[in-house]
Scaffold this motif. Structure first.
Motif, PDB file in Angstrom:
ATOM      1  N   ILE A 146       0.808  -1.219   0.000  1.00  0.00           N
ATOM      2  CA  ILE A 146       0.000   0.000   0.000  1.00  0.00           C
ATOM      3  C   ILE A 146       0.843   1.271   0.000  1.00  0.00           C
ATOM      4  O   ILE A 146       0.325   2.360  -0.229  1.00  0.00           O
ATOM      5  CB  ILE A 146      -0.958   0.066   1.222  1.00  0.00           C
ATOM      6  N   HIS A 147       2.132   1.159   0.224  1.00  0.00           N
ATOM      7  CA  HIS A 147       2.939   2.366   0.459  1.00  0.00           C
ATOM      8  C   HIS A 147       4.392   2.105   0.083  1.00  0.00           C
ATOM      9  O   HIS A 147       4.993   1.147   0.556  1.00  0.00           O
ATOM     10  CB  HIS A 147       2.826   2.726   1.959  1.00  0.00           C
ATOM     11  N   LEU A 148       4.926   2.956  -0.778  1.00  0.00           N
ATOM     12  CA  LEU A 148       6.353   2.914  -1.089  1.00  0.00           C
ATOM     13  C   LEU A 148       6.979   4.166  -0.514  1.00  0.00           C
ATOM     14  O   LEU A 148       6.374   5.235  -0.524  1.00  0.00           O
ATOM     15  CB  LEU A 148       6.587   2.912  -2.606  1.00  0.00           C
ATOM     16  N   VAL A 149       8.204   4.021  -0.017  1.00  0.00           N
ATOM     17  CA  VAL A 149       8.895   5.220   0.465  1.00  0.00           C
ATOM     18  C   VAL A 149      10.383   5.115   0.150  1.00  0.00           C
ATOM     19  O   VAL A 149      11.033   4.123   0.479  1.00  0.00           O
ATOM     20  CB  VAL A 149       8.636   5.474   1.971  1.00  0.00           C
ATOM     21  N   ASN A 150      10.868   6.124  -0.557  1.00  0.00           N
ATOM     22  CA  ASN A 150      12.294   6.231  -0.859  1.00  0.00           C
ATOM     23  C   ASN A 150      12.880   7.273   0.074  1.00  0.00           C
ATOM     24  O   ASN A 150      12.514   8.442   0.013  1.00  0.00           O
ATOM     25  CB  ASN A 150      12.499   6.650  -2.313  1.00  0.00           C
ATOM     26  N   SER A 151      13.781   6.822   0.936  1.00  0.00           N
ATOM     27  CA  SER A 151      14.295   7.712   1.982  1.00  0.00           C
ATOM     28  C   SER A 151      15.791   7.880   1.877  1.00  0.00           C
ATOM     29  O   SER A 151      16.498   7.038   1.322  1.00  0.00           O
ATOM     30  CB  SER A 151      13.970   7.151   3.365  1.00  0.00           C
ATOM     31  N   VAL A 152      16.240   8.980   2.431  1.00  0.00           N
ATOM     32  CA  VAL A 152      17.663   9.279   2.520  1.00  0.00           C
ATOM     33  C   VAL A 152      17.937   9.672   3.967  1.00  0.00           C
ATOM     34  O   VAL A 152      17.311  10.609   4.476  1.00  0.00           O
ATOM     35  CB  VAL A 152      18.020  10.442   1.559  1.00  0.00           C
ATOM     36  N   PHE A 153      18.824   8.928   4.634  1.00  0.00           N
ATOM     37  CA  PHE A 153      19.127   9.185   6.036  1.00  0.00           C
ATOM     38  C   PHE A 153      20.557   9.696   6.178  1.00  0.00           C
ATOM     39  O   PHE A 153      21.445   9.260   5.446  1.00  0.00           O
ATOM     40  CB  PHE A 153      18.981   7.895   6.858  1.00  0.00           C
ATOM     41  N   ALA A 154      20.766  10.592   7.125  1.00  0.00           N
ATOM     42  CA  ALA A 154      22.121  11.065   7.427  1.00  0.00           C
ATOM     43  C   ALA A 154      22.910   9.901   8.020  1.00  0.00           C
ATOM     44  O   ALA A 154      22.565   9.395   9.091  1.00  0.00           O
ATOM     45  CB  ALA A 154      22.066  12.226   8.408  1.00  0.00           C
ATOM     46  N   GLY A 155      23.967   9.466   7.319  1.00  0.00           N
ATOM     47  CA  GLY A 155      24.745   8.311   7.782  1.00  0.00           C
ATOM     48  C   GLY A 155      25.341   8.526   9.155  1.00  0.00           C
ATOM     49  O   GLY A 155      25.448   7.603   9.953  1.00  0.00           O
ATOM     50  N   GLU A 156      25.699   9.772   9.451  1.00  0.00           N
ATOM     51  CA  GLU A 156      26.344  10.031  10.742  1.00  0.00           C
ATOM     52  C   GLU A 156      25.363  10.013  11.908  1.00  0.00           C
ATOM     53  O   GLU A 156      25.772  10.088  13.061  1.00  0.00           O
ATOM     54  CB  GLU A 156      27.082  11.364  10.703  1.00  0.00           C
ATOM     55  N   ARG A 157      24.047   9.952  11.596  1.00  0.00           N
ATOM     56  CA  ARG A 157      23.071  10.062  12.691  1.00  0.00           C
ATOM     57  C   ARG A 157      22.191   8.839  12.849  1.00  0.00           C
ATOM     58  O   ARG A 157      21.471   8.716  13.823  1.00  0.00           O
ATOM     59  CB  ARG A 157      22.150  11.265  12.441  1.00  0.00           C
ATOM     60  N   MET A 158      22.187   7.952  11.835  1.00  0.00           N
ATOM     61  CA  MET A 158      21.203   6.863  11.856  1.00  0.00           C
ATOM     62  C   MET A 158      21.896   5.556  11.509  1.00  0.00           C
ATOM     63  O   MET A 158      22.787   5.507  10.669  1.00  0.00           O
ATOM     64  CB  MET A 158      20.131   7.174  10.824  1.00  0.00           C
ATOM     65  N   GLU A 159      21.434   4.517  12.160  1.00  0.00           N
ATOM     66  CA  GLU A 159      21.983   3.183  11.943  1.00  0.00           C
ATOM     67  C   GLU A 159      20.802   2.215  11.856  1.00  0.00           C
ATOM     68  O   GLU A 159      19.944   2.213  12.733  1.00  0.00           O
ATOM     69  CB  GLU A 159      22.866   2.844  13.141  1.00  0.00           C
ATOM     70  N   MET A 160      20.757   1.418  10.795  1.00  0.00           N
ATOM     71  CA  MET A 160      19.694   0.431  10.656  1.00  0.00           C
ATOM     72  C   MET A 160      20.101  -0.848  11.363  1.00  0.00           C
ATOM     73  O   MET A 160      21.247  -1.289  11.226  1.00  0.00           O
ATOM     74  CB  MET A 160      19.453   0.119   9.179  1.00  0.00           C
ATOM     75  N   VAL A 161      19.172  -1.433  12.100  1.00  0.00           N
ATOM     76  CA  VAL A 161      19.464  -2.628  12.877  1.00  0.00           C
ATOM     77  C   VAL A 161      18.549  -3.755  12.409  1.00  0.00           C
ATOM     78  O   VAL A 161      17.329  -3.618  12.452  1.00  0.00           O
ATOM     79  CB  VAL A 161      19.262  -2.374  14.386  1.00  0.00           C
ATOM     80  N   VAL A 162      19.166  -4.848  11.941  1.00  0.00           N
ATOM     81  CA  VAL A 162      18.408  -6.009  11.468  1.00  0.00           C
ATOM     82  C   VAL A 162      18.684  -7.163  12.427  1.00  0.00           C
ATOM     83  O   VAL A 162      19.819  -7.621  12.534  1.00  0.00           O
ATOM     84  CB  VAL A 162      18.827  -6.390  10.024  1.00  0.00           C
ATOM     85  N   GLU A 163      17.640  -7.584  13.143  1.00  0.00           N
ATOM     86  CA  GLU A 163      17.788  -8.668  14.122  1.00  0.00           C
ATOM     87  C   GLU A 163      16.659  -9.669  13.916  1.00  0.00           C
ATOM     88  O   GLU A 163      15.665  -9.647  14.643  1.00  0.00           O
ATOM     89  CB  GLU A 163      17.783  -8.097  15.553  1.00  0.00           C
ATOM     90  N   PRO A 164      16.831 -10.566  12.931  1.00  0.00           N
ATOM     91  CA  PRO A 164      15.706 -11.419  12.507  1.00  0.00           C
ATOM     92  C   PRO A 164      15.202 -12.378  13.577  1.00  0.00           C
ATOM     93  O   PRO A 164      14.070 -12.848  13.477  1.00  0.00           O
ATOM     94  CB  PRO A 164      16.264 -12.180  11.303  1.00  0.00           C
ATOM     95  N   PHE A 165      16.027 -12.653  14.608  1.00  0.00           N
ATOM     96  CA  PHE A 165      15.552 -13.592  15.636  1.00  0.00           C
ATOM     97  C   PHE A 165      14.848 -12.864  16.774  1.00  0.00           C
ATOM     98  O   PHE A 165      14.393 -13.495  17.718  1.00  0.00           O
ATOM     99  CB  PHE A 165      16.724 -14.425  16.180  1.00  0.00           C
TER     100      PHE A 165
END
Lengths: 251, 251
Positions: free
Chosen positions: A230-249
Motif C-alpha cells: 500500500i505504500h512505497l517510500v524512498n528515503s535518505v538518512f544522514a549516515g552520521e546520525r542513523m543506523e539500521m538494525v536487522v535482528e531477525p531472531f
C-alpha cells in the motif's frame, strides 16, 4: 530498581554487563540530545562514581562509543561527542516515531510537499495498480529532538486513499498516524533495500549535513497485514546520525 | 521454458511483469559483469525484439535501472552502465558466496591478514568470552567476478577454533567453507547494524573506489543455530556496488 553499593572489585562478568549498560545509556543520551555533537561527556571518574563501577569500565564504554563513531577520545580534551547515530530497527514492523519514543527521543516530522501525479508503470506495479493510476507523491522530513534524520518521498494510491494529502498533514507527517486516521491500525514492512551514496546538494541542505556527506538510501515497501502493498517510500538518512538494525531472531 | 510469440499488444499486467523480468535480468548481467561500468546496454529496439515485448517495456526497465542508480539514460548515447550494485539479502542466514552463486556471479575472497590478539572486553563479551581471551583477527576482501565488493575484519575465539587462521586461508577466505571445515554446517545471522560513511584512504584503495566515496558499514554477529555467538565481522562495502536487502516475510 535500587542500585547496588558501588563495587570497584567487580568480576569480569559484571564488568561485561556494566560497560554495556553505560554505553547504551550514553548512546541514548547522545541520540536524545542530552549531549550535542561537540559536547564533552563527563569524565570517566565522574561516571564511574555515578554508576558505581571502576573507571576502566567507563573507559570500555567510551571505547565502544568511539568504535561506533559516536565519540572521539583524546587524552587532552576528554571524550567528545562526534556524531549522533540513532538505532532504527528494520523488521516486520517499522515505525520511526514509535522507535524514537522507545529511545526517549521526541520524533517529529514535517510535510515538505504533496502532489497528485500520474503513476509511472514501475511505481504502479509495485503498488498493484495499473500503469497511469493517480498517485500521491508526498515528501516528508523527520527529526529526532529537532535534528533532521531523514527525508523521504512517499507513494500511495489516490483511489485507495482519497484526501491522503490532507490526512498526512493533519497526522503531523507520521505515516503510522495517517494510516490510523484512514482505518489502517496495522501494517508491515515487506522489503527494505539499503545502500550508501553521497548526499545531493538538496539532501545535504534538508538534512543539515555537509555537502558530499554519506547518506544511507532506503527503498521500502509497506503492506497490509495480508501483504498487499500500500505504500512505497524512498528515503535518505544522514549516515552520521542513523543506523539500521536487522535482528531477525528478535521478532 | 520456451518463449511466447512476441506480443507487442501486451496487456498492462503483462507489461508489469515483463519490464520487471527484463530489469532483473539486466541487473544480474550488470552485477555479473556482462556489462561493465561505462558500457552501453543494447538499444531498446534490440532488447524489445530479444524479449518479444514493446520497446516501451524495455524503456520502463531502463528507467527502473536508472532509479536504482545502475545506469544513466541519455538520448544521444543510449543507456550506459553507471554502477554495479549487487543485491545482498540480510536475513536469518547470510552468505555472500552463496548469494553471489544464485545471481550467477563468481564470488571470490582473499585473506589479507591473520593475527592472534588479546581480545578487548567488548569484543570478548559479544562472543561470550571473558575479557582478555585470545581472539583471531582476520582481515578479508571479497570480490564479485573480480570486482572488490567489501572488506571485513573477522573476530573468533582461538580456544573454540584452534588453527582457524589456516582453516580460513585453506577455505579460500570463505567463512561458510571455513566453518564447514571445522564441523559447523549451519550458522545464523543474529544481528546486522548498517550505516553509511565516507571511505578511508585504505578502504578506498582496497575496494578500488574513489577516495571519499560512500561506503556501507556493517557490524554483524553470527551464531550457532542455538543462537550462541561465534563470529563477529565488521565490514565495509562499496556503496555503488552493493545493496542490502531486508525481506522479513521471505524467510
Amino acid at each position: 530498581m535500587t542500585r547496588a553499593v558501588p563495587d570497584v572489585s567487580e568480576t569480569a562478568e559484571e564488568h561485561g554487563t556494566a560497560w554495556r549498560r553505560i554505553a547504551s545509556e550514553l548512546e541514548t543520551a547522545i541520540g536524545r540530545g542530552d549531549y550535542a555533537v561537540g559536547d564533552t561527556l563527563p569524565a570517566s571518574v565522574v561516571l564511574a562514581e555515578r554508576y558505581g563501577v571502576h573507571r576502566h569500565t567507563v573507559r570500555q564504554a567510551f571505547r565502544h562509543l568511539a568504535e561506533q563513531g559516536l565519540v572521539t577520545v583524546s587524552r587532552g580534551r576528554g571524550t567528545q561527542v562526534s556524531a549522533r547515530r540513532v538505532p532504527y530497527p528494520i523488521g516486520r514492523r517499522v515505525s520511526m516515531r514509535s522507535n524514537f519514543g522507545k529511545l526517549g527521543i521526541v520524533g517529529s516530522s514535517e510535510t515538505l510537499s504533496t502532489a497528485m501525479v500520474t503513476g509511472d508503470a514501475e511505481t504502479c506495479a509495485q503498488l498493484g495498480l495499473e500503469a497511469g493510476a493517480p498517485l500521491w507523491r508526498i515528501e516528508g522530513l523527520s527529526r529526532a529532538d529537532g535534528t533532521p534524520m531523514g527525508t523521504g518521498t512517499h507513494w500511495l494510491s489516490v483511489e485507495r486513499f482519497p484526501d491522503f494529502d490532507h490526512v498526512f498533514r493533519e497526522a503531523g507527517a507520521s505515516m503510522t498516524a495517517a494510516f490510523k486516521a484512514v482505518g489502517i491500525d496495522d501494517y508491515v514492512r515487506l522489503s527494505t533495500r539499503l545502500t550508501a551514496r553521497l548526499a545531493s546538494e538538496r539532501e545535504a541542505l534538508l538534512l543539515e549535513i555537509a555537502p558530499g556527506a554519506a547518506v544511507m538510501v532506503s527503498a521500502a515497501t509497506d503492506a497490509l497485514p495480508d501483504l498487499t502493498p500500500i505504500h512505497l517510500v524512498n528515503s535518505v538518512f544522514a549516515g552520521e546520525r542513523m543506523e539500521m538494525v536487522v535482528e531477525p531472531f528478535k521478532e
